[in-house]
Design a protein around this motif. Structure first.
Motif, PDB file in Angstrom:
ATOM      1  N   HIS A  98     -12.599 -12.172   6.161  1.00  0.00           N
ATOM      2  CA  HIS A  98     -12.615 -13.384   5.341  1.00  0.00           C
ATOM      3  C   HIS A  98     -11.321 -13.578   4.562  1.00  0.00           C
ATOM      4  O   HIS A  98     -10.982 -14.702   4.201  1.00  0.00           O
ATOM      5  N   ASP A  99     -10.601 -12.494   4.301  1.00  0.00           N
ATOM      6  CA  ASP A  99      -9.421 -12.580   3.438  1.00  0.00           C
ATOM      7  C   ASP A  99      -8.161 -12.093   4.151  1.00  0.00           C
ATOM      8  O   ASP A  99      -7.244 -11.590   3.521  1.00  0.00           O
ATOM      9  N   HIS A 100      -8.148 -12.232   5.488  1.00  0.00           N
ATOM     10  CA  HIS A 100      -7.016 -11.756   6.261  1.00  0.00           C
ATOM     11  C   HIS A 100      -6.474 -12.867   7.158  1.00  0.00           C
ATOM     12  O   HIS A 100      -7.213 -13.778   7.539  1.00  0.00           O
ATOM     13  N   PRO A 101      -5.216 -12.767   7.539  1.00  0.00           N
ATOM     14  CA  PRO A 101      -4.613 -13.823   8.358  1.00  0.00           C
ATOM     15  C   PRO A 101      -5.028 -13.786   9.820  1.00  0.00           C
ATOM     16  O   PRO A 101      -4.706 -14.697  10.575  1.00  0.00           O
ATOM     17  N   TYR A 102      -5.716 -12.735  10.244  1.00  0.00           N
ATOM     18  CA  TYR A 102      -6.155 -12.631  11.627  1.00  0.00           C
ATOM     19  C   TYR A 102      -7.527 -11.964  11.662  1.00  0.00           C
ATOM     20  O   TYR A 102      -7.931 -11.273  10.728  1.00  0.00           O
ATOM     21  N   ASP A 103      -8.266 -12.200  12.744  1.00  0.00           N
ATOM     22  CA  ASP A 103      -9.596 -11.609  12.871  1.00  0.00           C
ATOM     23  C   ASP A 103      -9.501 -10.104  13.051  1.00  0.00           C
ATOM     24  O   ASP A 103      -8.607  -9.589  13.732  1.00  0.00           O
ATOM     25  N   TYR A 223     -11.475  -6.244  -4.764  1.00  0.00           N
ATOM     26  CA  TYR A 223     -12.119  -7.461  -5.283  1.00  0.00           C
ATOM     27  C   TYR A 223     -12.657  -7.294  -6.700  1.00  0.00           C
ATOM     28  O   TYR A 223     -13.175  -8.264  -7.262  1.00  0.00           O
ATOM     29  N   LEU A 224     -12.543  -6.107  -7.282  1.00  0.00           N
ATOM     30  CA  LEU A 224     -12.937  -5.946  -8.685  1.00  0.00           C
ATOM     31  C   LEU A 224     -11.733  -6.252  -9.577  1.00  0.00           C
ATOM     32  O   LEU A 224     -11.244  -5.409 -10.321  1.00  0.00           O
ATOM     33  N   ALA A 225     -11.237  -7.474  -9.442  1.00  0.00           N
ATOM     34  CA  ALA A 225     -10.103  -7.959 -10.228  1.00  0.00           C
ATOM     35  C   ALA A 225     -10.602  -9.068 -11.149  1.00  0.00           C
ATOM     36  O   ALA A 225     -11.117 -10.081 -10.679  1.00  0.00           O
ATOM     37  N   PHE A 226     -10.470  -8.858 -12.448  1.00  0.00           N
ATOM     38  CA  PHE A 226     -11.048  -9.789 -13.417  1.00  0.00           C
ATOM     39  C   PHE A 226     -10.003 -10.398 -14.343  1.00  0.00           C
ATOM     40  O   PHE A 226     -10.327 -11.107 -15.283  1.00  0.00           O
ATOM     41  N   GLY A 227      -8.711 -10.127 -14.067  1.00  0.00           N
ATOM     42  CA  GLY A 227      -7.643 -10.676 -14.900  1.00  0.00           C
ATOM     43  C   GLY A 227      -7.015 -11.901 -14.253  1.00  0.00           C
ATOM     44  O   GLY A 227      -7.628 -12.583 -13.432  1.00  0.00           O
ATOM     45  N   SER A 228      -5.769 -12.161 -14.589  1.00  0.00           N
ATOM     46  CA  SER A 228      -5.077 -13.355 -14.095  1.00  0.00           C
ATOM     47  C   SER A 228      -4.483 -13.164 -12.701  1.00  0.00           C
ATOM     48  O   SER A 228      -4.114 -14.147 -12.047  1.00  0.00           O
ATOM     49  N   THR A 229      -4.391 -11.922 -12.229  1.00  0.00           N
ATOM     50  CA  THR A 229      -3.810 -11.647 -10.916  1.00  0.00           C
ATOM     51  C   THR A 229      -4.913 -11.444  -9.889  1.00  0.00           C
ATOM     52  O   THR A 229      -5.725 -10.529 -10.028  1.00  0.00           O
ATOM     53  N   PRO A 230      -4.977 -12.271  -8.856  1.00  0.00           N
ATOM     54  CA  PRO A 230      -6.027 -12.105  -7.838  1.00  0.00           C
ATOM     55  C   PRO A 230      -5.769 -10.895  -6.958  1.00  0.00           C
ATOM     56  O   PRO A 230      -4.622 -10.496  -6.751  1.00  0.00           O
ATOM     57  N   PHE A 231      -6.836 -10.311  -6.444  1.00  0.00           N
ATOM     58  CA  PHE A 231      -6.711  -9.178  -5.546  1.00  0.00           C
ATOM     59  C   PHE A 231      -6.219  -9.639  -4.181  1.00  0.00           C
ATOM     60  O   PHE A 231      -6.727 -10.612  -3.623  1.00  0.00           O
ATOM     61  N   VAL A 232      -5.227  -8.941  -3.641  1.00  0.00           N
ATOM     62  CA  VAL A 232      -4.679  -9.232  -2.312  1.00  0.00           C
ATOM     63  C   VAL A 232      -4.784  -7.975  -1.459  1.00  0.00           C
ATOM     64  O   VAL A 232      -4.217  -6.934  -1.817  1.00  0.00           O
TER      65      VAL A 232
END
Length: 361
Positions: A98-103, A223-232
């Motif tokens: 869901h969060d990647h550029p390829y399957d 995905y346990l990111a709760f600040g201003s920077t999204p998890f990548v």
């Protein structure tokens, strides 16, 4: 002949004791042993990322129901395949895609007995005579313990507190040589509570490619990111450098005792296969313990049906806890910290007094 005169041919491996001394559990045991046993005040466990013992962090109802369904189906009472049940691997691949550029294919996924076994597998496979691995400082001690046991030379690169714990890329280049096999990245950070930006992760990937080593990205707190920077996810940069991603149910679903994790290979250029790394992973997993078939059987339902509201609630609780720690620590003159936590369940503080004095305080 008396027993006292027998020459026994066995002896404990001293490397095990040396490796064990590097772990969080060893540190916590030392702290507990030095507590005042006459003090009956409750002790808050600040060093162990296990939220499952607290009522506010109970897992999702969907997850509990999925395990019950798996048990009652009687379909998962047999041995697992060494790589993991195909439906579990497929569910993990779909979840991560869901969060990647390829399957992501199920063939890119290996199911493990939690993230701990995933670390064991990767460090063991990469260890060879004369090789070295780059570990972050501060970092998660289990990597050091496994490297010590596998006779893999450890070289520490610094995380820069004044730059939100970014990797010291110049220092990284100084440390690496033609025997450096990998670097470890923990994102979101344990123990620093940082979350790396897309731009910084890309720079790390480009540096690793330049120097010729792969990246182990520990995303147990993914995905346990709760600040201003999204998890990548680091796997986004698999076209630049081969990436192994370590993940698990433990933290995001609050079930560390279920012991289910995975290794994802992100390598569209086929470099890992060319160098027989994936082949060695399969061989090592063949002689390792298999993860629970019951939890594997429950995985598709857990990953697909857990409502977003459950994850949102978790992030809100973590954000509130981080804010509370921030407010309380501001009142302690001898403690400072360079940046507020952005993710995971930890953050690093600096003490102006000696560690031993701090522990006695």
């Amino acid at each position: 002949m008396g027993e006292e005169s027998t020459m026994w041919n066995f002896e404990g491996d001293k490397h095990l004791n040396k490796a064990s001394a590097c772990t969080i559990r060893s540190f916590l045991t030392t702290v507990k042993e030095n507590l005042n046993q006459n003090d009956d005040r409750p002790v808050i466990p600040l060093g162990h990322g296990d939220p499952s013992g607290f009522p506010s962090f109970r897992t999702a109802q969907v997850a509990e129901d999925a395990v019950v369904d798996a048990v009652r189906s009687a379909k998962f009472n047999s041995y697992s395949s060494s790589l993991g049940i195909i439906n579990a691997r497929r569910a993990i691949a779909e979840y991560l895609s869901h969060d990647h550029p390829y399957d992501i294919s199920p063939e890119d996924v290996f199911v493990t007995v939690g993230a701990r076994q995933a670390i064991d597998v990767l460090i063991t496979v990469l260890a060879r005579p004369g090789a070295n691995i780059l570990l972050p400082r501060p970092g998660y001690p289990l990597y050091e313990a496994r490297a010590v046991f596998s006779h893999l030379e450890i070289r520490h690169f610094d995380l820069l507190p004044e730059k939100a714990w970014e990797v010291d890329l110049n220092g990284l280049e100084t440390l690496a040589d033609d025997r450096t096999v990998a670097m470890v990245l923990v994102n979101p950070g344990n123990p620093c509570g940082n979350v790396y930006t897309h731009e910084h992760l890309q720079k790390i990937a480009e540096t690793a490619k330049k120097l010729g080593f792969l990246i182990i990205s520990d995303e147990a707190y993914g995905y346990l990111a709760f600040g201003s920077t999204p998890f990548v996810p680091m796997a986004r940069f698999g076209s630049i450098v081969p990436v192994f991603t370590i993940g698990s149910l433990s933290k995001r679903w609050m079930v560390p005792g279920w012991r289910i994790g995975w290794v994802l290979t992100s390598d569209p250029n086929g470099i890992l296969q060319k160098h027989k790394i994936t082949e060695c992973i399969k061989s090592y997993i063949d002689i390792s313990a298999d993860p629970s078939t019951i939890i594997q059987g429950a995985l598709p339902q857990i990953l697909k049906k857990t409502p977003e509201s459950f994850h949102s609630k978790t992030l809100n609780l973590l954000r509130e806890a981080a804010d509370m720690c921030h407010a309380r620590l501001k009142k302690i003159p001898c403690i400072t910290y360079p940046s507020r936590p952005q993710g995971s369940m930890f953050f690093m503080v600096r003490s102006s007094i000696e560690t031993q004095e701090f522990l006695r305080a």
